[in-house]
Write a protein that holds these residues in place. Structure first.
Motif, PDB file in Angstrom:
ATOM      1  N   TRP A 120     128.961   8.462  36.134  1.00 49.07           N
ATOM      2  CA  TRP A 120     129.441  10.015  36.909  1.00 49.07           C
ATOM      3  C   TRP A 120     129.051  10.293  37.881  1.00 49.07           C
ATOM      4  CZ3 TRP A 120     129.551  13.323  31.981  1.00 49.07           C
ATOM      5  CH2 TRP A 120     130.634  12.725  31.167  1.00 49.07           C
ATOM      6  N   ARG A 121     127.325  10.424  38.202  1.00 48.88           N
ATOM      7  CA  ARG A 121     126.588  10.797  39.328  1.00 48.88           C
ATOM      8  C   ARG A 121     127.251   9.725  40.844  1.00 48.88           C
ATOM      9  NH1 ARG A 121     125.947  15.312  39.408  1.00 48.88           N
ATOM     10  NH2 ARG A 121     124.876  15.207  41.498  1.00 48.88           N
ATOM     11  N   HIS A 122     127.107   8.523  40.386  1.00 49.60           N
ATOM     12  CA  HIS A 122     127.616   7.493  41.257  1.00 49.60           C
ATOM     13  C   HIS A 122     129.116   7.971  41.961  1.00 49.60           C
ATOM     14  CE1 HIS A 122     128.481   3.825  43.444  1.00 49.60           C
ATOM     15  NE2 HIS A 122     129.542   3.602  42.580  1.00 49.60           N
ATOM     16  N   ILE A 123     130.051   8.538  41.093  1.00 44.94           N
ATOM     17  CA  ILE A 123     131.134   8.489  41.330  1.00 44.94           C
ATOM     18  C   ILE A 123     131.239   9.808  42.143  1.00 44.94           C
ATOM     19  CG2 ILE A 123     133.458   9.202  40.698  1.00 44.94           C
ATOM     20  CD1 ILE A 123     133.252   7.290  38.233  1.00 44.94           C
ATOM     21  N   ILE A 124     130.490  10.851  41.737  1.00 43.90           N
ATOM     22  CA  ILE A 124     130.424  12.173  42.477  1.00 43.90           C
ATOM     23  C   ILE A 124     129.823  12.154  43.872  1.00 43.90           C
ATOM     24  CG2 ILE A 124     129.530  14.376  42.571  1.00 43.90           C
ATOM     25  CD1 ILE A 124     129.736  14.278  39.295  1.00 43.90           C
ATOM     26  N   GLU A 125     128.664  11.301  43.855  1.00 37.91           N
ATOM     27  CA  GLU A 125     128.202  11.263  45.036  1.00 37.91           C
ATOM     28  C   GLU A 125     128.876  10.431  46.086  1.00 37.91           C
ATOM     29  OE1 GLU A 125     124.477   9.623  43.911  1.00 37.91           O
ATOM     30  OE2 GLU A 125     123.907  11.361  43.033  1.00 37.91           O
ATOM     31  N   GLY A 126     129.947   9.572  45.735  1.00 34.27           N
ATOM     32  CA  GLY A 126     130.513   8.861  46.641  1.00 34.27           C
ATOM     33  C   GLY A 126     131.947   9.487  47.140  1.00 34.27           C
ATOM     34  N   ASN A 127     132.135  10.651  46.983  1.00 34.44           N
ATOM     35  CA  ASN A 127     133.290  11.531  47.197  1.00 34.44           C
ATOM     36  C   ASN A 127     133.015  12.841  47.838  1.00 34.44           C
ATOM     37  OD1 ASN A 127     135.737  13.292  46.262  1.00 34.44           O
ATOM     38  ND2 ASN A 127     136.482  11.371  47.035  1.00 34.44           N
ATOM     39  N   ASP A 128     133.209  13.243  48.948  1.00 33.71           N
ATOM     40  CA  ASP A 128     133.002  14.424  49.601  1.00 33.71           C
ATOM     41  C   ASP A 128     133.625  15.934  48.729  1.00 33.71           C
ATOM     42  OD1 ASP A 128     131.598  13.557  51.513  1.00 33.71           O
ATOM     43  OD2 ASP A 128     133.263  13.925  53.059  1.00 33.71           O
ATOM     44  N   GLU A 129     135.088  15.388  48.040  1.00 34.88           N
ATOM     45  CA  GLU A 129     135.725  16.461  47.297  1.00 34.88           C
ATOM     46  C   GLU A 129     134.881  16.748  46.064  1.00 34.88           C
ATOM     47  OE1 GLU A 129     140.197  16.903  45.659  1.00 34.88           O
ATOM     48  OE2 GLU A 129     139.555  15.293  46.442  1.00 34.88           O
ATOM     49  N   LEU A 130     134.539  15.583  45.191  1.00 36.09           N
ATOM     50  CA  LEU A 130     133.659  15.920  44.134  1.00 36.09           C
ATOM     51  C   LEU A 130     132.530  16.326  44.466  1.00 36.09           C
ATOM     52  CD1 LEU A 130     134.460  12.345  42.187  1.00 36.09           C
ATOM     53  CD2 LEU A 130     135.797  14.744  42.011  1.00 36.09           C
ATOM     54  N   ARG A 131     131.778  16.187  45.463  1.00 40.79           N
ATOM     55  CA  ARG A 131     130.366  16.873  45.664  1.00 40.79           C
ATOM     56  C   ARG A 131     130.624  18.331  45.880  1.00 40.79           C
ATOM     57  NH1 ARG A 131     129.465  12.116  48.931  1.00 40.79           N
ATOM     58  NH2 ARG A 131     129.830  13.548  50.960  1.00 40.79           N
ATOM     59  N   ASP A 132     131.773  18.689  46.374  1.00 43.10           N
ATOM     60  CA  ASP A 132     132.044  20.196  46.537  1.00 43.10           C
ATOM     61  C   ASP A 132     132.301  20.721  45.350  1.00 43.10           C
ATOM     62  OD1 ASP A 132     131.807  19.906  49.246  1.00 43.10           O
ATOM     63  OD2 ASP A 132     134.089  19.761  49.695  1.00 43.10           O
ATOM     64  N   ARG A 133     133.139  20.104  44.362  1.00 42.94           N
ATOM     65  CA  ARG A 133     133.440  20.533  42.983  1.00 42.94           C
ATOM     66  C   ARG A 133     131.932  20.739  42.283  1.00 42.94           C
ATOM     67  NH1 ARG A 133     137.699  20.858  39.209  1.00 42.94           N
ATOM     68  NH2 ARG A 133     139.173  20.853  40.879  1.00 42.94           N
ATOM     69  N   ASP A 134     131.087  19.673  42.509  1.00 39.73           N
ATOM     70  CA  ASP A 134     129.972  19.772  41.720  1.00 39.73           C
ATOM     71  C   ASP A 134     128.997  20.880  42.129  1.00 39.73           C
ATOM     72  OD1 ASP A 134     128.048  18.512  39.994  1.00 39.73           O
ATOM     73  OD2 ASP A 134     126.927  17.811  41.610  1.00 39.73           O
ATOM     74  N   ALA A 135     129.118  21.194  43.506  1.00 44.15           N
ATOM     75  CA  ALA A 135     128.587  22.384  43.871  1.00 44.15           C
ATOM     76  C   ALA A 135     129.169  23.726  43.525  1.00 44.15           C
ATOM     77  CB  ALA A 135     128.534  22.293  45.359  1.00 44.15           C
ATOM     78  N   ARG A 136     130.267  23.918  43.186  1.00 46.02           N
ATOM     79  CA  ARG A 136     130.669  25.055  42.762  1.00 46.02           C
ATOM     80  C   ARG A 136     130.632  25.024  41.166  1.00 46.02           C
ATOM     81  NH1 ARG A 136     135.197  23.672  46.098  1.00 46.02           N
ATOM     82  NH2 ARG A 136     136.288  22.564  44.259  1.00 46.02           N
ATOM     83  N   LYS A 137     130.520  23.948  40.432  1.00 51.45           N
ATOM     84  CA  LYS A 137     129.768  23.919  38.985  1.00 51.45           C
ATOM     85  C   LYS A 137     128.563  24.368  39.114  1.00 51.45           C
ATOM     86  CE  LYS A 137     133.427  22.254  36.771  1.00 51.45           C
ATOM     87  NZ  LYS A 137     134.209  22.734  35.945  1.00 51.45           N
ATOM     88  N   ARG A 138     127.566  24.144  39.888  1.00 42.97           N
ATOM     89  CA  ARG A 138     126.277  24.638  40.093  1.00 42.97           C
ATOM     90  C   ARG A 138     126.182  25.998  40.210  1.00 42.97           C
ATOM     91  NH1 ARG A 138     125.177  19.808  43.088  1.00 42.97           N
ATOM     92  NH2 ARG A 138     124.936  21.087  45.009  1.00 42.97           N
ATOM     93  N   SER A 139     126.802  26.476  40.967  1.00 41.50           N
ATOM     94  CA  SER A 139     127.234  28.112  41.388  1.00 41.50           C
ATOM     95  C   SER A 139     127.612  28.542  40.221  1.00 41.50           C
ATOM     96  CB  SER A 139     128.137  28.320  42.582  1.00 41.50           C
ATOM     97  OG  SER A 139     127.820  27.800  43.780  1.00 41.50           O
ATOM     98  N   ASP A 140     128.453  28.128  39.380  1.00 42.52           N
ATOM     99  CA  ASP A 140     128.945  28.700  37.898  1.00 42.52           C
ATOM    100  C   ASP A 140     127.763  29.073  37.257  1.00 42.52           C
ATOM    101  OD1 ASP A 140     131.500  28.836  39.131  1.00 42.52           O
ATOM    102  OD2 ASP A 140     132.196  27.033  38.014  1.00 42.52           O
ATOM    103  N   LEU A 141     127.014  27.948  37.127  1.00 43.88           N
ATOM    104  CA  LEU A 141     125.675  27.878  36.390  1.00 43.88           C
ATOM    105  C   LEU A 141     124.734  28.966  36.539  1.00 43.88           C
ATOM    106  CD1 LEU A 141     124.164  26.678  33.960  1.00 43.88           C
ATOM    107  CD2 LEU A 141     123.401  24.795  35.588  1.00 43.88           C
ATOM    108  N   VAL A 142     124.469  29.062  37.995  1.00 40.45           N
ATOM    109  CA  VAL A 142     123.635  30.148  38.473  1.00 40.45           C
ATOM    110  C   VAL A 142     124.192  31.476  37.973  1.00 40.45           C
ATOM    111  CG1 VAL A 142     122.935  31.358  40.585  1.00 40.45           C
ATOM    112  CG2 VAL A 142     122.818  28.850  40.410  1.00 40.45           C
ATOM    113  N   ARG A 143     125.578  32.011  38.308  1.00 40.83           N
ATOM    114  CA  ARG A 143     125.987  32.852  37.986  1.00 40.83           C
ATOM    115  C   ARG A 143     126.041  33.193  36.266  1.00 40.83           C
ATOM    116  NH1 ARG A 143     129.880  31.792  41.664  1.00 40.83           N
ATOM    117  NH2 ARG A 143     131.265  30.781  40.321  1.00 40.83           N
ATOM    118  N   ALA A 144     126.128  32.359  35.710  1.00 38.50           N
ATOM    119  CA  ALA A 144     126.263  32.386  34.230  1.00 38.50           C
ATOM    120  C   ALA A 144     124.677  32.757  33.581  1.00 38.50           C
ATOM    121  CB  ALA A 144     126.669  31.364  33.232  1.00 38.50           C
ATOM    122  N   ALA A 145     123.690  31.980  34.125  1.00 41.71           N
ATOM    123  CA  ALA A 145     122.420  32.469  33.949  1.00 41.71           C
ATOM    124  C   ALA A 145     121.779  33.668  34.375  1.00 41.71           C
ATOM    125  CB  ALA A 145     121.358  31.072  34.494  1.00 41.71           C
ATOM    126  N   ARG A 146     122.181  34.059  35.835  1.00 48.66           N
ATOM    127  CA  ARG A 146     121.796  35.090  36.111  1.00 48.66           C
ATOM    128  C   ARG A 146     122.371  36.615  34.988  1.00 48.66           C
ATOM    129  NH1 ARG A 146     123.769  35.133  41.485  1.00 48.66           N
ATOM    130  NH2 ARG A 146     125.880  36.012  40.559  1.00 48.66           N
TER     131      ARG A 146
END
Length: 204
Positions: A120-146
């Motif tokens: 999964w990490r290999h596929i995500i790191e090889g694509n700009d669109e997926l990296r952007d989606r991954d960053a949004r997922k991290r933002s979702d995690l920050v919001r939920a934890a906050r």
């Protein structure tokens, strides 16, 4: 052989041998990962995925909103983290809660799935669109934890800092753990990242 070629062979091998039930969703996931590895994420289309799986596009869209969700589907980590934060003992300090929750998430979601996460990490790191989606997922995690830490009594600023640091530790640990050939339990990597954090400054 280049490191990229080795990883591509590893991805294809994994996709072809991973255990999956003979259901539509599993067939679509396996077909998608094979195609992502063979020709790249951007070049892969939904019709190609469904043709490889022997299913229809209508069936695909019953299980996934788009091909990006094949990579990110089933990600309930923000909800899981918020629930675990709320359930942590009241006497734990915020960063103790973060460590406990990360250990719990690692044991439940990642241990035993190292090869899958490396793919999964290999596929995500090889694509700009997926990296952007991954960053949004991290933002979702920050919001939920906050939100969860505010509900535990932290001020909004304290909750934000704890959530941001916790997600940073999680992301660094995940990338390190996925990149190692035989890393052992992910909790060990999480603890190593915590140990690398600089000490809190002392007041005069």
């Amino acid at each position: 052989m280049s490191s990229y070629a080795l990883m591509t062979r590893r991805v294809i091998s994994y996709a072809r041998t991973m255990r999956w039930a003979p259901d539509a969703r599993g067939r679509l996931e396996r077909a998608a990962f094979e195609l992502f590895a063979e020709q790249g994420f951007a070049a892969t289309t939904v019709p190609q995925i469904t043709a490889r799986a022997g299913l229809t596009t209508r069936t695909f869209f019953r299980h996934f909103a788009d091909k990006r969700e094949v990579v990110f589907a089933g990600s309930e980590i923000p909800e899981t983290a918020a629930r675990l934060i709320a359930a942590a003992p009241a006497d734990l300090e915020p960063m103790q809660v973060v460590r406990q929750v990360l250990h719990q998430v690692a044991a439940a979601r990642f241990d035993g799935h190292h090869e899958q996460m490396a793919v999964w990490r290999h596929i995500i790191e090889g694509n700009d669109e997926l990296r952007d989606r991954d960053a949004r997922k991290r933002s979702d995690l920050v919001r939920a934890a906050r939100v969860a830490f505010v509900e535990r009594g932290q001020t909004p600023m304290q909750a934000t800092v704890v959530a941001e640091v916790g997600v940073l530790v999680f992301q660094v640990a995940l990338e390190r753990w996925a990149a190692e050939p035989d890393p052992g339990p992910m909790a060990h990597t999480i603890d190593a990242v915590f140990a690398a954090l600089p000490p809190a400054p002392t007041t005069a």
